[in-house]
Design an enzyme around this catalytic site. Sequence first.
Site, PDB file in Angstrom:
ATOM      1  N   ASP A  17      -7.186   6.244  -4.017  1.00 55.44           N
ATOM      2  CA  ASP A  17      -6.885   4.946  -3.417  1.00 55.44           C
ATOM      3  C   ASP A  17      -8.157   4.127  -3.251  1.00 55.44           C
ATOM      4  O   ASP A  17      -9.193   4.636  -2.821  1.00 55.44           O
ATOM      5  CB  ASP A  17      -6.237   5.177  -2.048  1.00 55.44           C
ATOM      6  CG  ASP A  17      -5.747   3.911  -1.408  1.00 55.44           C
ATOM      7  OD1 ASP A  17      -4.898   3.241  -2.020  1.00 55.44           O
ATOM      8  OD2 ASP A  17      -6.195   3.601  -0.288  1.00 55.44           O
ATOM      9  N   GLU A  55      -7.537   3.826  -8.530  1.00 56.99           N
ATOM     10  CA  GLU A  55      -7.053   2.467  -8.284  1.00 56.99           C
ATOM     11  C   GLU A  55      -8.263   1.556  -8.258  1.00 56.99           C
ATOM     12  O   GLU A  55      -8.985   1.499  -7.262  1.00 56.99           O
ATOM     13  CB  GLU A  55      -6.295   2.378  -6.959  1.00 56.99           C
ATOM     14  CG  GLU A  55      -5.737   0.980  -6.704  1.00 56.99           C
ATOM     15  CD  GLU A  55      -5.389   0.714  -5.252  1.00 56.99           C
ATOM     16  OE1 GLU A  55      -4.496  -0.107  -4.995  1.00 56.99           O
ATOM     17  OE2 GLU A  55      -6.030   1.317  -4.361  1.00 56.99           O
TER      18      GLU A  55
END
Length: 531
Positions: free
Chosen positions: A232, A277
Amino acid sequence: MIRRRAAASALFSALLALGCAFAAPAQPASPAAPGNSAARAPSGVWYEIFVRSWYDTNGDGIGDLDGVTAKLDYLQSLGVSGIWLMPINPSPSYHGYDVTDYEAVNPQYGTLADFRRLAAEAHKRGIRVIIDMVINHTSNQSPWFKAALDPNSPYHDWYSWADKYTDLESASAAGSQAWHAAGKQPGLEQHYLGIFAAEMPDLNYDNPAVRAAMIKAGQFWLKQGADGFRLDAARHIYENFPWDVDDPVALAKNLDWWNAYRRGLDAVNPHTYLVGEVTQPTATDLAPYLKPLDAVFNFPLAVQLIDAAKSERNQGLGPTLDRSYAAYEAVGGKVIKDAPFLSNHDQERVMSQLDGNPRHMRTAAAMLLTLPGEPYVYYGEELGTLGKKPDPALREPMRWDRSTKARGETTWEAGNPANGAAVSVEAEQADPHSLLHYYTQLIHWRSEVPALRNGGFRAYPEASDHLAAWERTDGRDTVLVVHNLSGQPQTMALDAPGEPHFSHVLKQTGPGAAIHDNTLSVPAYTSVVLQ
């Protein structure tokens, strides 16, 4: 979703201890029998799951890890070869992107034993399992952060704090308020960095203890059976403020950390898969992360694919992809390391972006699933699920049965009335012309045609801007993929100078594609693979 002083390397080291001339119209793929994965090559397709919305086995209205295990046969029949679980750690939020314990399971989802059983059963079916590692920040309810509120605690330096020179009104690189008040203590007011929200204080990756702790957390999950991680906010470890964006120093620090993380995980499993990401607008910006990571999500490509499907024009897609993959190969080698997708849990669902147009949805899916790399499908995408912001509406319950009151349906969030009984696994499995069968067909193509799965990429000269065409070559075979983006039949010459001779229709999403006098005819909204 995000740092600062130079690391003390010595202390860090110590703390680390893809026939015939005209193929028959393609038929929907039949669901595979459980345990049949060994007879079929992996598709390389990943499937993103929000556990809370997936399948409920204990009747509390919330999906759980046992629910994922219960539906592995569905995933196997779809043809995916990997699943990504959105955060499964304990968290005060419904979404889980603010973790309180990196080495535990959210009790609403089950136990560590449930996860180990899920991983084991997935592996029996040839399905890899990766989990979301929310690595940039913790929850403000984390024991680490609570301890850090004491300036004398060793945990204080695990986070970043303002000093007297700090502009407390600064915006973050994520566009929100960067600094947040921690409350007053006698004679002291503290402000901490949280580039996404006050509930998500950023970890300080200049502290070797933080680095060691996060590597340890990754190693822990590998030992539980995880095959890797979705990382993330991977660009925001050191990219905290607007002035850090495109700063080569911040980029170098990010890459240094991810190289260290890779080394730490490889010590436990040298085949660990890491996908990041990295929310950047161009392939050139994404490419540097392909040194430490196996892939990064291709955000600019997602926009291009949806725009092409919606406008029914290729908009220079082929040449753009040529340039993008050249940038990737310059860093990651000849194998194209990419993670293409159409939408995810932070974006409006594809069917909504395409204004509910089912033909455009199929076009977008066909382009996605014939590209290099390892594509990602967001749960429910294969059903044509609709969903617009706010975020919970993007993450609503997976629809298994025509009835929302059937066993296993999750109820934590009310479903969109537009996603009625017809937008369910039960209804679409019974319809051989459904979007679910279409997705299954395309995913199985990747298993059946090695060049679609492992091949490189070269744009093919299009005869019309309503066609998108590319070659995929794996060293042994070359295929030509052609997508008719429009509602009218299209033709394309197959005598481009220097190109291979394509004479057979190997695969097609519907009947009617044909080759005559070296010219390909493609019906409306049809995709074909030529050999």
